[in-house]
Design an enzyme around this catalytic site. Sequence first.
Site, PDB file in Angstrom:
ATOM      1  N   TYR A 161       0.959  -1.108   0.030  1.00 40.82           N
ATOM      2  CA  TYR A 161       0.075   0.245  -0.022  1.00 40.82           C
ATOM      3  C   TYR A 161       1.092   1.367  -0.046  1.00 40.82           C
ATOM      4  O   TYR A 161       0.690   2.213  -0.631  1.00 40.82           O
ATOM      5  CB  TYR A 161      -0.845  -0.088   1.279  1.00 40.82           C
ATOM      6  N   LYS A 165       1.099   4.205  -2.634  1.00 41.66           N
ATOM      7  CA  LYS A 165       0.604   5.588  -2.508  1.00 41.66           C
ATOM      8  C   LYS A 165       1.692   6.529  -2.728  1.00 41.66           C
ATOM      9  O   LYS A 165       1.632   7.712  -3.367  1.00 41.66           O
ATOM     10  CB  LYS A 165       0.238   5.585  -1.079  1.00 41.66           C
ATOM     11  N   ALA A 193      -8.934   9.459   7.676  1.00 45.17           N
ATOM     12  CA  ALA A 193     -10.178   9.310   7.707  1.00 45.17           C
ATOM     13  C   ALA A 193     -10.664   7.948   8.128  1.00 45.17           C
ATOM     14  O   ALA A 193     -10.116   7.183   7.865  1.00 45.17           O
ATOM     15  CB  ALA A 193     -10.960   9.753   6.428  1.00 45.17           C
TER      16      ALA A 193
END
Length: 295
Positions: A161, A165, A193
């Site tokens: 990940y 990213k 979030a």
Amino acid sequence: MTIDFTGRVAIVTGAARGLGRSHALGLAARGAAVVINDLGRDGHPSDGAQGVAAEIIAGGGRAIANGADVADEVAVAAMVEQALAAFGKIDILVNNAGILRDKSFSKMTLDEWDLIIRVHLRGTAVCTKAVWDLMRGQNYGRIAFTSSASGIYGNFGQANYGAAKAAMVGLMNVLHQEGMKNDIRVNTLVPSAATAMTENLLPPPALALLEPAYVTPALLYLVSADAPSRLIMDAGAGNYAITKLIESEGLFLAEADRTPETIAARFAEIADMTRGGEVSGATEQTQRFVGRAMG
């Protein structure tokens, strides 16, 4: 200054829930027609995507649901055609779709690596490629990539990940340069979030502070008509910040001093950031290095 998307058309990927849903609703509330993308079964929109589209329509907005796999060129091309048939153009692309397969690198399989790279990095590239020439032709485009602090700063168990990213920043840097003459502005959002991807990673009190709705204002700014380009904006829990890549002034070494020992001895000078700054591109860095060497 009021940010208004009346007359604009946006595609938001991964928009059935969480950040994507919040972004889609935010765009629609300010006048945009929105394509709500979320992978369902057999290429059909997920129930969530259809629900978000229905919610926008019920509120007087314009929206359609789409179920394309963001990493599938054929499916994404069909999504673009669906958007054009419904709304006539595409002004904004929000690359938001994503999944997690977290494991320490020693335990991670290459299939798990490939899957995350496929969804996050390839998916972002496929969707961006699908709208790029349309935006060039109309001399207008706003594209947002969704990165993560895991990619910029690192996070245990997220090598796949984090790599995907971090790559968003490199893609942004290049597309900023290539899109400039056609007013295509490319930015990267780094959200914190509470979403389906993070709900098992954080305690409930923290999740309560990390409403996706608190991130969306940053996204709306990054895809607005007067947006900057090549900006990394961080947002979460009501906080908004900017991340920049800067380079130290550095140190020119005479040929006889170009040894690892000299670098070690003078590392503090090399690493001194008091005169550091941003670099506009690879060419600028190379020219600066060569310029110093030539005296």
